[in-house]
Design a protein around this motif. Structure first.
Motif, PDB file in Angstrom:
ATOM      1  N   ARG A 134       0.932  -1.279  -0.084  1.00  0.00           N
ATOM      2  CA  ARG A 134       0.115   0.118   0.142  1.00  0.00           C
ATOM      3  C   ARG A 134       0.798   1.285  -0.079  1.00  0.00           C
ATOM      4  O   ARG A 134       1.107   2.119   0.962  1.00  0.00           O
ATOM      5  CB  ARG A 134      -1.015   0.016   1.318  1.00  0.00           C
TER       6      ARG A 134
ATOM      7  N   ASP B 131       0.541   3.991  -1.330  1.00  0.00           N
ATOM      8  CA  ASP B 131      -0.383   5.491  -1.295  1.00  0.00           C
ATOM      9  C   ASP B 131      -1.183   5.473  -0.115  1.00  0.00           C
ATOM     10  O   ASP B 131      -1.898   6.715   0.020  1.00  0.00           O
ATOM     11  CB  ASP B 131      -1.042   5.470  -2.495  1.00  0.00           C
ATOM     12  N   ALA B 132      -0.990   4.637   0.946  1.00  0.00           N
ATOM     13  CA  ALA B 132      -1.903   4.683   1.929  1.00  0.00           C
ATOM     14  C   ALA B 132      -1.415   5.999   2.852  1.00  0.00           C
ATOM     15  O   ALA B 132      -0.014   6.353   2.962  1.00  0.00           O
ATOM     16  CB  ALA B 132      -1.744   3.564   2.945  1.00  0.00           C
ATOM     17  N   THR B 133      -2.315   6.496   3.690  1.00  0.00           N
ATOM     18  CA  THR B 133      -1.871   7.583   4.407  1.00  0.00           C
ATOM     19  C   THR B 133      -1.448   7.413   5.756  1.00  0.00           C
ATOM     20  O   THR B 133      -1.733   6.280   6.532  1.00  0.00           O
ATOM     21  CB  THR B 133      -3.309   8.571   4.966  1.00  0.00           C
ATOM     22  N   ARG B 134      -0.341   7.870   6.128  1.00  0.00           N
ATOM     23  CA  ARG B 134       0.446   7.378   7.388  1.00  0.00           C
ATOM     24  C   ARG B 134       0.920   8.742   8.255  1.00  0.00           C
ATOM     25  O   ARG B 134       0.776   9.584   7.873  1.00  0.00           O
ATOM     26  CB  ARG B 134       1.667   6.737   7.113  1.00  0.00           C
ATOM     27  N   PRO B 135       0.890   8.592   9.543  1.00  0.00           N
ATOM     28  CA  PRO B 135       1.171   9.621  10.298  1.00  0.00           C
ATOM     29  C   PRO B 135       2.183  10.183   9.936  1.00  0.00           C
ATOM     30  O   PRO B 135       2.899  11.479  10.184  1.00  0.00           O
ATOM     31  CB  PRO B 135       0.975   9.200  11.855  1.00  0.00           C
ATOM     32  N   TYR B 136       3.232   9.465   9.799  1.00  0.00           N
ATOM     33  CA  TYR B 136       4.719   9.587   9.433  1.00  0.00           C
ATOM     34  C   TYR B 136       5.165   8.664   8.614  1.00  0.00           C
ATOM     35  O   TYR B 136       5.006   7.342   8.740  1.00  0.00           O
ATOM     36  CB  TYR B 136       5.451  10.142  10.606  1.00  0.00           C
ATOM     37  N   LYS B 137       6.046   8.895   7.804  1.00  0.00           N
ATOM     38  CA  LYS B 137       6.886   7.966   7.016  1.00  0.00           C
ATOM     39  C   LYS B 137       8.335   7.671   7.456  1.00  0.00           C
ATOM     40  O   LYS B 137       8.945   8.609   7.798  1.00  0.00           O
ATOM     41  CB  LYS B 137       7.117   8.303   5.562  1.00  0.00           C
TER      42      LYS B 137
END
Length: 141
Positions: free
Chosen positions: A38, A40-46
């Motif tokens: 995934r 393109d999934a939104t994450r709080p931080y990468k």
């Protein structure tokens, strides 16, 4: 007796270290797997990608190195961890336990909550009442 005769603090550290680093390996591998599956999934931080890769390499070394140094203790740890898989599968995945066992566990949990005085508020009104009567109490809602 289930404890091996040669039990010592060092063997306890070997068991704990193996299990801990195995958990770290699974956790960090999940970061890499989700980054791949995934992207393109939104994450709080990468996380910068080389960090989990380095940590996976270190965790793999720290999981498999004990097999060279202490194979019997490592085998015991793998056996112990593997023994939990059928319990997880029966109790949580297929919801196998009878209702009487679940009611018993609920009663024991309730009694322990009363004894230890640890119970979450059932609704927001109970949380505000607790916050007003106990100044050190923080609301969870």
């Amino acid at each position: 007796m289930l404890i091996p005769e040669t039990s010592s603090f060092e063997s306890l550290l070997n068991y704990f270290g193996f299990f801990t680093w195995f958990g770290y390996l699974l956790s960090i591998s999940s970061i890499l797997w989700l980054r791949y599956k995934r992207p393109d999934a939104t994450r709080p931080y990468k996380v910068w990608l080389p960090i989990p890769i380095i940590m996976v390499v270190v965790a793999v070394y720290l999981v498999f190195a004990p097999f060279y140094e202490a194979p019997l203790q490592s085998f015991y740890c793998v056996l112990f961890v593997s023994a939990g898989i059928p319990f997880y599968w029966c109790l949580y995945d297929i919801r196998w336990p009878p209702q009487s066992l679940l009611r018993f566990v609920d009663r024991v949990t309730f009694k322990l909550q009363i004894i230890c005085d640890v119970d979450f508020p059932k609704n927001e009104q109970d949380a505000t009442v607790d916050a007003q009567t106990n100044p050190g109490f923080e609301t969870v809602f």
